[in-house]
Design an enzyme around this catalytic site. Sequence first.
Site, PDB file in Angstrom:
ATOM      1  N   ASN A 102       0.867  -1.180   0.000  1.00 56.04           N
ATOM      2  CA  ASN A 102       0.000   0.000   0.000  1.00 56.04           C
ATOM      3  C   ASN A 102       0.907   1.235   0.000  1.00 56.04           C
ATOM      4  O   ASN A 102       1.529   1.539   1.010  1.00 56.04           O
ATOM      5  CB  ASN A 102      -0.884  -0.032   1.250  1.00 56.04           C
ATOM      6  N   TRP A 103       0.951   1.890  -1.142  1.00 53.60           N
ATOM      7  CA  TRP A 103       1.874   3.032  -1.274  1.00 53.60           C
ATOM      8  C   TRP A 103       1.339   4.291  -0.595  1.00 53.60           C
ATOM      9  O   TRP A 103       2.046   5.279  -0.504  1.00 53.60           O
ATOM     10  CB  TRP A 103       2.154   3.303  -2.756  1.00 53.60           C
ATOM     11  N   LYS A 104       0.060   4.278  -0.195  1.00 50.39           N
ATOM     12  CA  LYS A 104      -0.541   5.468   0.437  1.00 50.39           C
ATOM     13  C   LYS A 104      -0.325   6.690  -0.474  1.00 50.39           C
ATOM     14  O   LYS A 104      -0.356   6.535  -1.684  1.00 50.39           O
ATOM     15  CB  LYS A 104       0.022   5.643   1.851  1.00 50.39           C
ATOM     16  N   HIS A 124      -9.225   1.320   5.385  1.00 49.24           N
ATOM     17  CA  HIS A 124      -7.913   1.501   6.018  1.00 49.24           C
ATOM     18  C   HIS A 124      -8.070   2.442   7.214  1.00 49.24           C
ATOM     19  O   HIS A 124      -8.850   3.384   7.180  1.00 49.24           O
ATOM     20  CB  HIS A 124      -6.910   2.073   5.011  1.00 49.24           C
ATOM     21  N   GLU A 139      -6.342   4.774   8.183  1.00 51.77           N
ATOM     22  CA  GLU A 139      -6.084   6.184   7.862  1.00 51.77           C
ATOM     23  C   GLU A 139      -7.312   6.834   7.217  1.00 51.77           C
ATOM     24  O   GLU A 139      -7.477   8.051   7.275  1.00 51.77           O
ATOM     25  CB  GLU A 139      -4.838   6.289   6.965  1.00 51.77           C
ATOM     26  N   GLU A 141      -4.843  -4.772  10.738  1.00 53.11           N
ATOM     27  CA  GLU A 141      -3.787  -3.775  10.884  1.00 53.11           C
ATOM     28  C   GLU A 141      -3.997  -3.013  12.192  1.00 53.11           C
ATOM     29  O   GLU A 141      -4.768  -2.040  12.225  1.00 53.11           O
ATOM     30  CB  GLU A 141      -3.830  -2.782   9.715  1.00 53.11           C
ATOM     31  N   GLY A 161       3.148   2.322  10.665  1.00 47.82           N
ATOM     32  CA  GLY A 161       4.082   3.424  10.456  1.00 47.82           C
ATOM     33  C   GLY A 161       4.858   3.815  11.696  1.00 47.82           C
ATOM     34  O   GLY A 161       5.517   4.848  11.719  1.00 47.82           O
ATOM     35  N   SER A 175       3.993  -2.064  10.129  1.00 46.85           N
ATOM     36  CA  SER A 175       5.461  -2.108  10.265  1.00 46.85           C
ATOM     37  C   SER A 175       6.066  -3.443   9.830  1.00 46.85           C
ATOM     38  O   SER A 175       7.051  -3.899  10.406  1.00 46.85           O
ATOM     39  CB  SER A 175       5.883  -1.761  11.697  1.00 46.85           C
TER      40      SER A 175
HETATM   41  P1  13P Z   1       3.485   0.428   7.487  1.00 53.87           P
HETATM   42  O1  13P Z   1       3.956  -0.879   6.905  1.00 53.87           O
HETATM   43  O2  13P Z   1       4.206   1.620   6.931  1.00 53.87           O
HETATM   44  O3  13P Z   1       3.436   0.379   8.975  1.00 53.87           O
HETATM   45  O4  13P Z   1       1.961   0.614   6.980  1.00 53.87           O
HETATM   46  C1  13P Z   1       1.074  -0.430   7.141  1.00 53.87           C
HETATM   47  C2  13P Z   1      -0.182  -0.092   6.440  1.00 53.87           C
HETATM   48  O5  13P Z   1      -0.916   0.774   6.868  1.00 53.87           O
HETATM   49  C3  13P Z   1      -0.488  -0.811   5.206  1.00 53.87           C
HETATM   50  O6  13P Z   1      -1.788  -0.571   4.779  1.00 53.87           O
END
Ligand code: 13P
Length: 257
Positions: free
Chosen positions: A11-13, A96, A98, A166, A172, A211
Amino acid sequence: MSLPELIVAGNWKMNGVRADLAEIEAVRAGIPASCKAGVWIFPPATIIGAAAALNGGMHVLTGAQDCHAKDSGAFTGDLSAPILKDAGAAAIIVGHSERRSGHGETSREVKAKASAVLKAGLPVIVCLGETRGERESGLAASVCTRQLADSLPAESTPENTVIAYEPVWAIGTGLQATTEDITAIHAVLRAELAKREGTGGQRWRILYGGSVSPANAAGIFESGEVDGALVGGASLKAASFLAIIAAGAQALERRKS
Ligand code: 13P
């Protein structure tokens, strides 16, 4: 639709411009031909079309990170599942954390979005997970169970829906859930999923995210409850993502032997 037994998803966000397509090309080139794991990448919507059009090396599925619950209409700036599919998306993430925290999305909205993805004929990844406070209060399992029940549409099946656990506190932050913690929540989710009519729990794909890195991926994939990973930061560079893919492919090989 038939989903891979183990999926390594990136997931590149809100990261990635056209120049970063080189990373996807490097991933494609670096996946060994023997790899049986599914590799999915979710770049920003602006480069889905270009990413999906890449060829060379091994196949990498391109997906979108979110969609609107409606197919079309007066929703300035939003993108629907059919629009994303037309652009080249072959799967869509919904729910997600976020989106849930940054955009106030409720599980009810997540469920409507998941329905829209399935109606468009694409597989959906439905994300859920507890906050640090919820975990510290001993509520992790009940929060995840509730989110699962409230976010999954009735039409979800093991063939069209992937769950991504998650934990919000692990995203993150570099803080990683232990394999035991992950296994425990996945087992609870799988038991809930097994109650859905006509579906054995084992057929559902449950990914872990938070992470995940080349350093911890092999340990996480050791759990028989983990059917893959949803990787954020470590998916942005081909070298680290390929290391996680390799760990997934090895875990899958061991399971099959
Ligand atoms: P990280 O791997 O950067 O912690 O992010 C996880 C995530 O939110 C994947 O959707």
